[in-house]
Design a protein around this motif. Structure first.
Motif, PDB file in Angstrom:
ATOM      1  N   GLY A  13      -6.237 113.431  52.011  1.00  0.00           N
ATOM      2  CA  GLY A  13      -6.429 112.118  51.396  1.00  0.00           C
ATOM      3  C   GLY A  13      -5.184 111.259  51.505  1.00  0.00           C
ATOM      4  N   ASP A  14      -5.075 110.295  50.596  1.00  0.00           N
ATOM      5  CA  ASP A  14      -3.984 109.304  50.652  1.00  0.00           C
ATOM      6  C   ASP A  14      -2.603 109.947  50.646  1.00  0.00           C
ATOM      7  OD1 ASP A  14      -5.859 107.317  50.658  1.00  0.00           O
ATOM      8  OD2 ASP A  14      -5.379 106.521  48.669  1.00  0.00           O
ATOM      9  N   CYS A  15      -2.476 111.115  50.011  1.00  0.00           N
ATOM     10  CA  CYS A  15      -1.129 111.678  49.842  1.00  0.00           C
ATOM     11  C   CYS A  15      -0.687 112.517  51.036  1.00  0.00           C
ATOM     12  CB  CYS A  15      -1.050 112.474  48.550  1.00  0.00           C
ATOM     13  SG  CYS A  15      -2.227 113.777  48.528  1.00  0.00           S
ATOM     14  N   ALA A  16      -1.517 112.623  52.086  1.00  0.00           N
ATOM     15  CA  ALA A  16      -1.132 113.409  53.267  1.00  0.00           C
ATOM     16  C   ALA A  16      -0.653 112.480  54.380  1.00  0.00           C
ATOM     17  CB  ALA A  16      -2.323 114.224  53.754  1.00  0.00           C
ATOM     18  N   TYR A  17       0.474 112.812  54.971  1.00  0.00           N
ATOM     19  CA  TYR A  17       0.947 112.045  56.130  1.00  0.00           C
ATOM     20  C   TYR A  17       0.367 112.748  57.355  1.00  0.00           C
ATOM     21  CZ  TYR A  17       4.007 109.412  59.218  1.00  0.00           C
ATOM     22  OH  TYR A  17       4.494 108.576  60.193  1.00  0.00           O
ATOM     23  N   ALA A  18      -0.860 112.350  57.687  1.00  0.00           N
ATOM     24  CA  ALA A  18      -1.601 113.030  58.749  1.00  0.00           C
ATOM     25  C   ALA A  18      -1.651 112.155  59.998  1.00  0.00           C
ATOM     26  CB  ALA A  18      -3.013 113.332  58.267  1.00  0.00           C
ATOM     27  N   GLY A  25      -2.711 109.709  67.764  1.00  0.00           N
ATOM     28  CA  GLY A  25      -1.254 109.799  67.690  1.00  0.00           C
ATOM     29  C   GLY A  25      -0.630 108.908  66.628  1.00  0.00           C
ATOM     30  N   ARG A  26      -1.458 108.193  65.865  1.00  0.00           N
ATOM     31  CA  ARG A  26      -0.916 107.317  64.805  1.00  0.00           C
ATOM     32  C   ARG A  26      -1.260 107.898  63.434  1.00  0.00           C
ATOM     33  NH1 ARG A  26      -0.980 101.911  67.382  1.00  0.00           N
ATOM     34  NH2 ARG A  26      -1.796 102.305  69.453  1.00  0.00           N
ATOM     35  N   PRO A  27      -0.428 107.574  62.422  1.00  0.00           N
ATOM     36  CA  PRO A  27      -0.759 108.047  61.069  1.00  0.00           C
ATOM     37  C   PRO A  27      -2.118 107.499  60.641  1.00  0.00           C
ATOM     38  CG  PRO A  27       1.454 107.082  61.136  1.00  0.00           C
ATOM     39  CD  PRO A  27       0.813 106.784  62.455  1.00  0.00           C
ATOM     40  N   LEU A  28      -2.926 108.354  60.033  1.00  0.00           N
ATOM     41  CA  LEU A  28      -4.221 107.881  59.530  1.00  0.00           C
ATOM     42  C   LEU A  28      -3.974 106.925  58.374  1.00  0.00           C
ATOM     43  CD1 LEU A  28      -6.266 111.217  59.467  1.00  0.00           C
ATOM     44  CD2 LEU A  28      -6.637 109.264  60.995  1.00  0.00           C
ATOM     45  N   ALA A  31     -12.325 107.127  54.478  1.00  0.00           N
ATOM     46  CA  ALA A  31     -12.679 107.804  55.732  1.00  0.00           C
ATOM     47  C   ALA A  31     -11.627 108.865  56.065  1.00  0.00           C
ATOM     48  CB  ALA A  31     -12.772 106.772  56.846  1.00  0.00           C
ATOM     49  N   SER A  32     -10.340 108.522  55.882  1.00  0.00           N
ATOM     50  CA  SER A  32      -9.284 109.501  56.155  1.00  0.00           C
ATOM     51  C   SER A  32      -9.354 110.653  55.148  1.00  0.00           C
ATOM     52  CB  SER A  32      -7.904 108.852  56.083  1.00  0.00           C
ATOM     53  OG  SER A  32      -7.819 107.764  56.977  1.00  0.00           O
ATOM     54  N   ALA A  33      -9.687 110.324  53.890  1.00  0.00           N
ATOM     55  CA  ALA A  33      -9.830 111.388  52.891  1.00  0.00           C
ATOM     56  C   ALA A  33     -10.913 112.368  53.337  1.00  0.00           C
ATOM     57  CB  ALA A  33     -10.182 110.792  51.525  1.00  0.00           C
ATOM     58  N   GLY A  34     -11.970 111.824  53.962  1.00  0.00           N
ATOM     59  CA  GLY A  34     -13.065 112.679  54.456  1.00  0.00           C
ATOM     60  C   GLY A  34     -12.599 113.617  55.555  1.00  0.00           C
ATOM     61  N   VAL A  35     -11.973 113.059  56.597  1.00  0.00           N
ATOM     62  CA  VAL A  35     -11.618 113.926  57.735  1.00  0.00           C
ATOM     63  C   VAL A  35     -10.463 114.872  57.378  1.00  0.00           C
ATOM     64  CG1 VAL A  35     -12.539 112.426  59.530  1.00  0.00           C
ATOM     65  CG2 VAL A  35     -10.151 112.125  58.840  1.00  0.00           C
ATOM     66  N   THR A  36      -9.530 114.437  56.531  1.00  0.00           N
ATOM     67  CA  THR A  36      -8.411 115.338  56.214  1.00  0.00           C
ATOM     68  C   THR A  36      -8.861 116.475  55.287  1.00  0.00           C
ATOM     69  OG1 THR A  36      -7.664 113.827  54.456  1.00  0.00           O
ATOM     70  CG2 THR A  36      -6.556 113.659  56.594  1.00  0.00           C
ATOM     71  N   ASN A  37      -9.791 116.187  54.363  1.00  0.00           N
ATOM     72  CA  ASN A  37     -10.223 117.305  53.499  1.00  0.00           C
ATOM     73  C   ASN A  37     -11.084 118.284  54.285  1.00  0.00           C
ATOM     74  OD1 ASN A  37     -13.051 117.740  52.274  1.00  0.00           O
ATOM     75  ND2 ASN A  37     -12.913 115.515  52.236  1.00  0.00           N
ATOM     76  N   MET A  38     -11.848 117.782  55.264  1.00  0.00           N
ATOM     77  CA  MET A  38     -12.647 118.700  56.102  1.00  0.00           C
ATOM     78  C   MET A  38     -11.726 119.621  56.901  1.00  0.00           C
ATOM     79  SD  MET A  38     -15.780 118.091  55.478  1.00  0.00           S
ATOM     80  CE  MET A  38     -16.723 118.801  56.796  1.00  0.00           C
ATOM     81  N   TYR A  85     -10.254 107.774  63.442  1.00  0.00           N
ATOM     82  CA  TYR A  85     -10.514 106.634  62.571  1.00  0.00           C
ATOM     83  C   TYR A  85     -11.391 105.654  63.353  1.00  0.00           C
ATOM     84  CZ  TYR A  85      -9.830 103.272  58.916  1.00  0.00           C
ATOM     85  OH  TYR A  85     -10.063 102.405  57.878  1.00  0.00           O
ATOM     86  N   PHE A  86     -12.605 105.418  62.848  1.00  0.00           N
ATOM     87  CA  PHE A  86     -13.572 104.635  63.621  1.00  0.00           C
ATOM     88  C   PHE A  86     -13.520 103.138  63.354  1.00  0.00           C
ATOM     89  CE2 PHE A  86     -15.448 108.895  63.607  1.00  0.00           C
ATOM     90  CZ  PHE A  86     -15.597 109.070  64.969  1.00  0.00           C
TER      91      PHE A  86
END
Ligand SMILES: Cc1cc2nc3c(=O)[nH]c(=O)nc-3n(C[C@H](O)[C@H](O)[C@H](O)COP(=O)(O)OP(=O)(O)OC[C@H]3O[C@@H](n4cnc5c(N)ncnc54)[C@H](O)[C@@H]3O)c2cc1C
Length: 396
Positions: free
Chosen positions: A274-279, A284-287, A292-299, A321-322
Motif C-alpha cells: 500500500g501507500d507505505c511501501a516504496y515499490a 521501473g518507476r515507483p508505484l 490500485a497500487s495497494a491492490g497489486v502490492t498486497n497481492m 499501473y494502468f
C-alpha cells in the motif's frame, strides 16, 4: 507454536491481505492478527464525499473478519521493533505489545503539510475519516457564498473540488494548482476536465503555489491573496514516521524500501504494502500511492509470504499501473489509461459511462473488503515448518 502473522492496518492493502492470508493458510499452524486504529473500514477513496455531507456505508471490521479466523486488535500502532519482532500498541485497554514472526506493514498515509505555515492550524483535509468529518461539520455551517479553496491539482484535489462544487452550488469553490490541473492527461481528457471546471463554476488559479494559509485566506508565492473561509489541503500524502523511526530501511519519502516481493530490504521478516511501501513497478518507476497500487502490492506481498512459509517458489505478480479513474462529482468522471512509461494514452473515457465505471470500481473494492475470504479453498496450505509435518517429510 503457531506462526504469528501480524498485519498493521486494515485499509485497502491490509484488509485484503489479511483475508487473502486467512483464505490460503491453514489455521492449524498460522495465527493472523490485524491491528487497526479504527473499528470501521474507512473507504478513503470516498472521503471527499463524506466531507461534503454524503453518507458512506458503514463496515465494521469485527463483522468483516467474523468467521474468517483473523483476529482483530483495535489499537493504535505506536512503534515497531524489528530486532525483537514486536509491535507497540495503545488502545482502550492501555499500552501493549504484540510479538510476530512475520509482519505485514500497511498503515497507509495521511496528509502531507510540506511544512507550509498555517496548514496544520487552519487547513482541513480529506485524507482520514476524522479530518473529513471535521471538514464536514465546517462546511455544513458555511452559508451561501462561502469560499472554499482546494489546494492541489492532483487526483484528490480535482475530485474534492468537483464534488464540493456539484453538491454545494451555493458555495464559491476554487482550486489552486502549482501547474496546470490534469497536465498529465491526454489533450482530450484535459479539455474534458476544463469543461467540467467551467460547468461547475470552479475558479482555477493555475501556476499558483500556496505558501501560507491563514484563517480566511491563502497567500500565494507571488503575494496574491486568495479568499478562503475554508482551505482544503490536498497537496499530497505523507507516510507515518513509525517505519523510519523503527530502524527499517526507508526511502527518502519515508516509505519502507522493499524488494520485488514487497519484503523489507533490511528486515526479511517484514513486508510492506500500500501507500507505505516504496515499490518499484514493472515500468521501473515507483508505484503511485493509490488504491490500485495497494491492490497489486498486497497481492504480491501475500503471495510471497505464503510461498516462503509453505516452501514453494515465490511467484511474481504484476506490478502494473494502468491509469486513473477520476470522479468529477457523481455524474461525470475521466478514465485515463497510461502506457508502459506511465504516459497518458490518447484514448480516454469521460462523462456518465466513466462515472458508472468509477462507481463500480468503488463498490467492487468495498465488496472485496466486506467478503475477505470469498472463494476460500476447501484445503488451506500447511506450513513447510509445521511441527506435525516435519516428521512426515523426514520419513518420506
Ligand atoms: C479523498 C481521496 C480519494 C482518493 N481516490 C482515489 C482513487 O480514486 N483511486 C485510487 O487509486 N486511490 C485513491 N485515493 C488513494 C487511496 O485511498 C490510498 O492510496 C489507499 O487508501 C491506500 O491504501 P492503504 O491500505 O495503503 O492505506 P489506507 O487505506 O489508508 O489504510 C491504512 C489503515 O491503517 C490504519 N492506521 C493508520 N495508522 C495507524 C496506526 N498508527 N495504528 C493502527 N492503525 C493505523 C488506518 O485506520 C487504515 O485503516 C484517494 C484518497 C483520498 C484521501
Amino acid at each position: 507454536m503457531k506462526h504469528r502473522i501480524v498485519v498493521l492496518g486494515a485499509g485497502y492493502a491490509g484488509a485484503f491481505a489479511a483475508g487473502n492470508l486467512a483464505r490460503r493458510l491453514s489455521p492449524a499452524d498460522t495465527e493472523i492478527t490485524v491491528v487497526n486504529a479504527e473499528p470501521d473500514f474507512v473507504e478513503r477513496m470516498r472521503l471527499h464525499q463524506l466531507a461534503i455531507g454524503q453518507d458512506l456505508p458503514s463496515r465494521k471490521l469485527a463483522d468483516v473478519f467474523a468467521g474468517t479466523g483473523v483476529r482483530l486488535r483495535l489499537a493504535r500502532v505506536t512503534g515497531v521493533d524489528p530486532e525483537r519482532r514486536a509491535v507497540a500498541v495503545t488502545g482502550e485497554d492501555g499500552d501493549g505489545e504484540l510479538a510476530y514472526d512475520t509482519l505485514l506493514y500497511a498503515l497507509g498515509s495521511s496528509v502531507a503539510h510540506h511544512g507550509v505555515p498555517g496548514v496544520a492550524e487552519y487547513a482541513f483535509d480529506v485524507t482520514g475519516r476524522s479530518s473529513a468529518l471535521r471538514l464536514r461539520e465546517r462546511l455544513a455551517g458555511l452559508g451561501e457564498g462561502g469560499t472554499v479553496l482546494v489546494v492541489g491539482e492532483g487526483l484528490t484535489g480535482i475530485e474534492t473540488a468537483t464534488e464540493f462544487a456539484e453538491a454545494r452550488p451555493d458555495l464559491s469553490v476554487a482550486l489552486a494548482a502549482r501547474g496546470e490541473p490534469g497536465a498529465w492527461l491526454s489533450p482530450k481528457a484535459r479539455r474534458h476536465l476544463r469543461q467540467a471546471f467551467d460547468r461547475l463554476g470552479i475558479t482555477v488559479h493555475e501556476h499558483t503555489a500556496v505558501e501560507a494559509v491563514e484563517p480566511t485566506r491563502a497567500i500565494a508565492a507571488d503575494g496574491t491573496s486568495i479568499p478562503a473561509d475554508v482551505t482544503v489541503w490536498s497537496a499530497g500524502f505523507a507516510v507515518h514516521p513509525i517505519a523510519a523511526a523503527s530502524g527499517l530501511e526507508v526511502a527518502g519519502t519515508g516509505q519502507i524500501a522493499v524488494d520485488r516481493t514487497m519484503r523489507s530490504v533490511s528486515h526479511p521478516d517484514v513486508y510492506a504494502a500500500g501507500d507505505c511501501a516504496y515499490a518499484i513497478g514493472d515500468n521501473g518507476r515507483p508505484l503511485p500511492m493509490s488504491c490500485a497500487s495497494a491492490g497489486v502490492t498486497n497481492m504480491q506481498a501475500t503471495a510471497a509470504i505464503i510461498a516462503r512459509l509453505t516452501g514453494s517458489t515465490v511467484p511474481t505478480t504484476g506490478l502494473t499501473y494502468f491509469g486513473n479513474h477520476i470522479s468529477l462529482g457523481r455524474r461525470d468522471a475521466i478514465i485515463q489509461m497510461v502506457d508502459g512509461d506511465a504516459r497518458s494514452k490518447s484514448w480516454y473515457l469521460g462523462g456518465r459511462p466513466a462515472a458508472g465505471i468509477k462507481s463500480g470500481v468503488l463498490k467492487g473494492a468495498g465488496w472485496g473488503i466486506a467478503h475477505p475470504t470469498f472463494g476460500m479453498p476447501k484445503r488451506r496450505r500447511r506450513l513447510a515448518t509445521a511441527p506435525d509435518r516435519a516428521g512426515v517429510r523426514a520419513a518420506a
